[in-house]
Write a protein that holds these residues in place. Structure first.
Motif, PDB file in Angstrom:
ATOM      1  N   MET A  34       0.840  -1.204   0.000  1.00 24.43           N
ATOM      2  CA  MET A  34       0.000   0.000   0.000  1.00 24.43           C
ATOM      3  C   MET A  34       0.873   1.252   0.000  1.00 24.43           C
ATOM      4  N   LEU A  35       1.843   1.309   0.905  1.00 24.56           N
ATOM      5  CA  LEU A  35       2.720   2.482   0.982  1.00 24.56           C
ATOM      6  C   LEU A  35       3.663   2.569  -0.214  1.00 24.56           C
ATOM      7  N   VAL A  45      -5.087   6.369  -4.250  1.00 24.80           N
ATOM      8  CA  VAL A  45      -6.411   6.364  -3.639  1.00 24.80           C
ATOM      9  C   VAL A  45      -6.651   5.012  -2.980  1.00 24.80           C
ATOM     10  N   PHE A  46      -7.118   5.059  -1.737  1.00 20.90           N
ATOM     11  CA  PHE A  46      -7.394   3.843  -0.976  1.00 20.90           C
ATOM     12  C   PHE A  46      -8.871   3.806  -0.609  1.00 20.90           C
ATOM     13  N   ASN A  47      -9.522   2.686  -0.908  1.00 25.51           N
ATOM     14  CA  ASN A  47     -10.937   2.536  -0.577  1.00 25.51           C
ATOM     15  C   ASN A  47     -11.094   1.885   0.793  1.00 25.51           C
ATOM     16  N   PRO A  52      -7.774  -0.946   5.915  1.00 23.72           N
ATOM     17  CA  PRO A  52      -7.217  -1.801   6.968  1.00 23.72           C
ATOM     18  C   PRO A  52      -5.810  -2.298   6.639  1.00 23.72           C
ATOM     19  N   LEU A  53      -5.551  -2.592   5.373  1.00 28.85           N
ATOM     20  CA  LEU A  53      -4.207  -3.009   4.968  1.00 28.85           C
ATOM     21  C   LEU A  53      -3.214  -1.869   5.141  1.00 28.85           C
ATOM     22  N   LEU A  54      -3.644  -0.663   4.786  1.00 25.61           N
ATOM     23  CA  LEU A  54      -2.790   0.512   4.969  1.00 25.61           C
ATOM     24  C   LEU A  54      -2.493   0.736   6.449  1.00 25.61           C
TER      25      LEU A  54
END
Length: 93
Positions: A34-35, A45-47, A52-54
């Motif tokens: 993610m990072l 963009v994160f949904n 939660p993974l981020l």
């Protein structure tokens, strides 16, 4: 960093932001996917399913990568999780 709804309207914003350093591109893409997706030149963009993974990655982030941006990102992740059709945007240059 900003949380936007599905129509693009800002719901919440970070007071500061992520200061880009040479450390971020050095993150391992397998352990921090993610990072690792962040770029100083484009948006990431994160949904609500990715947040939660981020958050897990932020918890495992080495101290050298830290700063107020991590706390702000966590706060904005909570905003995403507290509603529907919300997205966390890391806005590049």
């Amino acid at each position: 960093m900003v949380v936007r709804g599905d129509r693009g309207r800002a719901v919440a914003r970070a007071q500061g932001g992520l200061e880009w350093t040479d450390l971020l591109p050095a993150l391992d893409s397998v352990n921090f996917p993610m990072l690792w997706a962040l770029s100083p030149y484009g948006d990431a963009v994160f949904n609500e399913r990715q947040v939660p993974l981020l958050l897990e990655e932020l918890d495992r982030l080495p101290e050298a990568y830290g700063g107020t941006w991590v706390d702000q990102a966590r706060d904005l992740c909570q905003v995403v999780q507290s509603g529907t059709h919300r997205y966390l945007w890391f806005v590049g240059d």
